[in-house]
Structures are given as C-alpha cells and as structure tokens.
Design a protein around this motif. Structure first.
Motif, PDB file in Angstrom:
ATOM      1  N   PHE A  98       0.838  -1.203   0.000  1.00 41.14           N
ATOM      2  CA  PHE A  98       0.000   0.000   0.000  1.00 41.14           C
ATOM      3  C   PHE A  98       0.872   1.252   0.000  1.00 41.14           C
ATOM      4  O   PHE A  98       1.827   1.369   0.744  1.00 41.14           O
ATOM      5  CB  PHE A  98      -0.909  -0.004   1.234  1.00 41.14           C
ATOM      6  N   VAL A  99       0.507   2.225  -0.857  1.00 38.59           N
ATOM      7  CA  VAL A  99       1.198   3.507  -0.913  1.00 38.59           C
ATOM      8  C   VAL A  99       0.263   4.620  -0.449  1.00 38.59           C
ATOM      9  O   VAL A  99       0.604   5.400   0.439  1.00 38.59           O
ATOM     10  CB  VAL A  99       1.724   3.818  -2.339  1.00 38.59           C
ATOM     11  N   ALA A 100      -0.940   4.711  -1.042  1.00 40.10           N
ATOM     12  CA  ALA A 100      -1.855   5.799  -0.695  1.00 40.10           C
ATOM     13  C   ALA A 100      -3.247   5.505  -1.227  1.00 40.10           C
ATOM     14  O   ALA A 100      -3.427   4.674  -2.118  1.00 40.10           O
ATOM     15  CB  ALA A 100      -1.354   7.117  -1.294  1.00 40.10           C
ATOM     16  N   SER A 101      -4.232   6.216  -0.676  1.00 39.61           N
ATOM     17  CA  SER A 101      -5.587   6.159  -1.231  1.00 39.61           C
ATOM     18  C   SER A 101      -6.278   7.492  -0.989  1.00 39.61           C
ATOM     19  O   SER A 101      -5.887   8.248  -0.094  1.00 39.61           O
ATOM     20  CB  SER A 101      -6.400   5.015  -0.620  1.00 39.61           C
ATOM     21  N   GLN A 102      -7.282   7.746  -1.789  1.00 38.06           N
ATOM     22  CA  GLN A 102      -8.053   8.980  -1.659  1.00 38.06           C
ATOM     23  C   GLN A 102      -9.460   8.719  -2.155  1.00 38.06           C
ATOM     24  O   GLN A 102      -9.670   7.979  -3.119  1.00 38.06           O
ATOM     25  CB  GLN A 102      -7.424  10.102  -2.476  1.00 38.06           C
ATOM     26  N   THR A 103     -10.422   9.343  -1.492  1.00 38.19           N
ATOM     27  CA  THR A 103     -11.812   9.267  -1.914  1.00 38.19           C
ATOM     28  C   THR A 103     -12.215  10.633  -2.441  1.00 38.19           C
ATOM     29  O   THR A 103     -11.898  11.660  -1.829  1.00 38.19           O
ATOM     30  CB  THR A 103     -12.718   8.863  -0.735  1.00 38.19           C
ATOM     31  N   VAL A 104     -12.910  10.648  -3.588  1.00 34.59           N
ATOM     32  CA  VAL A 104     -13.340  11.885  -4.230  1.00 34.59           C
ATOM     33  C   VAL A 104     -14.837  11.810  -4.485  1.00 34.59           C
ATOM     34  O   VAL A 104     -15.335  10.769  -4.922  1.00 34.59           O
ATOM     35  CB  VAL A 104     -12.602  12.081  -5.582  1.00 34.59           C
ATOM     36  N   SER A 105     -15.541  12.893  -4.214  1.00 37.35           N
ATOM     37  CA  SER A 105     -16.975  12.976  -4.516  1.00 37.35           C
ATOM     38  C   SER A 105     -17.187  13.877  -5.727  1.00 37.35           C
ATOM     39  O   SER A 105     -16.468  14.849  -5.902  1.00 37.35           O
ATOM     40  CB  SER A 105     -17.745  13.576  -3.338  1.00 37.35           C
ATOM     41  N   ALA A 106     -18.174  13.533  -6.541  1.00 37.05           N
ATOM     42  CA  ALA A 106     -18.505  14.354  -7.704  1.00 37.05           C
ATOM     43  C   ALA A 106     -20.020  14.475  -7.788  1.00 37.05           C
ATOM     44  O   ALA A 106     -20.738  13.480  -7.670  1.00 37.05           O
ATOM     45  CB  ALA A 106     -17.952  13.734  -8.984  1.00 37.05           C
ATOM     46  N   TYR A 107     -20.479  15.700  -7.976  1.00 29.31           N
ATOM     47  CA  TYR A 107     -21.914  15.934  -8.056  1.00 29.31           C
ATOM     48  C   TYR A 107     -22.171  17.152  -8.920  1.00 29.31           C
ATOM     49  O   TYR A 107     -21.289  17.957  -9.185  1.00 29.31           O
ATOM     50  CB  TYR A 107     -22.530  16.100  -6.666  1.00 29.31           C
ATOM     51  N   ARG A 108     -23.409  17.268  -9.349  1.00 30.50           N
ATOM     52  CA  ARG A 108     -23.836  18.401 -10.172  1.00 30.50           C
ATOM     53  C   ARG A 108     -24.001  19.628  -9.286  1.00 30.50           C
ATOM     54  O   ARG A 108     -24.142  19.511  -8.065  1.00 30.50           O
ATOM     55  CB  ARG A 108     -25.151  18.069 -10.862  1.00 30.50           C
ATOM     56  N   PRO A 109     -24.019  20.830  -9.884  1.00 30.92           N
ATOM     57  CA  PRO A 109     -24.205  22.042  -9.078  1.00 30.92           C
ATOM     58  C   PRO A 109     -25.485  22.021  -8.230  1.00 30.92           C
ATOM     59  O   PRO A 109     -25.468  22.510  -7.105  1.00 30.92           O
ATOM     60  CB  PRO A 109     -24.259  23.168 -10.114  1.00 30.92           C
ATOM     61  N   ASP A 110     -26.548  21.409  -8.739  1.00 23.71           N
ATOM     62  CA  ASP A 110     -27.789  21.395  -7.964  1.00 23.71           C
ATOM     63  C   ASP A 110     -27.731  20.411  -6.795  1.00 23.71           C
ATOM     64  O   ASP A 110     -28.649  20.340  -5.989  1.00 23.71           O
ATOM     65  CB  ASP A 110     -28.991  21.091  -8.856  1.00 23.71           C
ATOM     66  N   GLN A 111     -26.631  19.671  -6.657  1.00 23.58           N
ATOM     67  CA  GLN A 111     -26.445  18.753  -5.536  1.00 23.58           C
ATOM     68  C   GLN A 111     -25.324  19.217  -4.605  1.00 23.58           C
ATOM     69  O   GLN A 111     -25.081  18.595  -3.586  1.00 23.58           O
ATOM     70  CB  GLN A 111     -26.099  17.350  -6.053  1.00 23.58           C
ATOM     71  N   ASP A 112     -24.655  20.294  -4.953  1.00 18.37           N
ATOM     72  CA  ASP A 112     -23.506  20.790  -4.199  1.00 18.37           C
ATOM     73  C   ASP A 112     -23.975  21.430  -2.889  1.00 18.37           C
ATOM     74  O   ASP A 112     -24.730  22.397  -2.910  1.00 18.37           O
ATOM     75  CB  ASP A 112     -22.750  21.807  -5.041  1.00 18.37           C
ATOM     76  N   PRO A 113     -23.536  20.914  -1.744  1.00 16.19           N
ATOM     77  CA  PRO A 113     -23.986  21.468  -0.466  1.00 16.19           C
ATOM     78  C   PRO A 113     -23.653  22.946  -0.297  1.00 16.19           C
ATOM     79  O   PRO A 113     -24.421  23.694   0.294  1.00 16.19           O
ATOM     80  CB  PRO A 113     -23.235  20.633   0.577  1.00 16.19           C
ATOM     81  N   GLU A 114     -22.516  23.400  -0.821  1.00 18.83           N
ATOM     82  CA  GLU A 114     -22.159  24.814  -0.702  1.00 18.83           C
ATOM     83  C   GLU A 114     -23.052  25.684  -1.568  1.00 18.83           C
ATOM     84  O   GLU A 114     -23.461  26.756  -1.163  1.00 18.83           O
ATOM     85  CB  GLU A 114     -20.692  25.017  -1.054  1.00 18.83           C
TER      86      GLU A 114
END
Length: 129
Positions: A98-114
């Motif tokens: 094992f070297v590394a891992s990362q989780t990424v989320s992708a969503y449309r603007p109408d789903q963006d919490p910000e």
C-alpha cells in the motif's frame, strides 16, 4: 457515457518518497450494483516521487484513464483511488504494498452542499448544463 481522457492524460500524483513500479486503481463506488473500474494501470516511475501527466502505462487491466463525471440524472457519485507498489512477480499484496488512497466525490451544481446554501438565483444560474 464512458469518456476516456485524450492523449494518455491522467492526474498527476505526488508521493512523499520515490517510487518504482506502482499500480493505480480508480473505482466508481456508486455505479449501481457493484463497483465500476475506471482506471487500473501499472506505471514505472523509475525512482521519482511523481506520476507525471501523460506518462504511458506499462500494463494494466484498464490502462486508459476514464474521466469521472456525475451522471446528468441520478445521485452524486464517489470514487476511490488506491495506489500500491507492484510486488515481486507482479503480485499485489495490499497491506505490504500500500502507498496511498483517496476518496473523491462528484456531483452536479444542484447537488452541491455549498451551492445549496446560496440564494435560489445563484443556484439556477449554476445548474444550467
């Protein structure tokens, strides 16, 4: 829709120490029943700390990087990227290699919490595709 990056393009990955042969593995974790592999490639970094943009893979089950974009209709997606060293004989032992891992989320603007916290006018202008 499955989009493959042009000209062997893929993300640049920076590591904290020099690497030799590595395996990069990217999965869409919310692609319906089961996971969908978007990238599974072996790269020879030759003792440097960076997987450089455009470096060609030497092998892999899915050597072309597939772009990940949320579907126009449907829920947000999350993706898991895992990097491991290529063990002796080409075998992968996740705990030892094992070297590394990362989780990424992708969503449309109408789903963006910000964006959802902003006023409706701004939301309408961002949601146009």
């Amino acid at each position: 829709l499955d989009l493959i990056a042009a000209n062997a393009a893929h993300p640049v990955l920076q590591f904290s120490e020099p690497q030799q042969k590595i395996v990069v593995h990217l999965e869409d974790m919310s692609a319906g029943p089961g996971r969908k592999v978007l990238w599974d490639a072996v790269y020879d970094l030759g003792g440097i700390e960076t997987l450089k943009y455009g470096l060609q893979p030497i092998s892999g089950r899915k050597p072309d990087f597939h772009l990940f974009c949320p579907p126009r209709n449907g829920p947000p997606h999350w993706y898991e990227l895992t990097v491991s060293k290529l063990g002796n004989g080409g075998r992968r032992h996740m705990l030892e290699d094992f070297v590394a891992s990362q989780t990424v989320s992708a969503y449309r603007p109408d789903q963006d919490p910000e964006v959802l916290q902003m006023d409706d006018l701004h939301l309408q202008s961002c949601a146009v595709q």
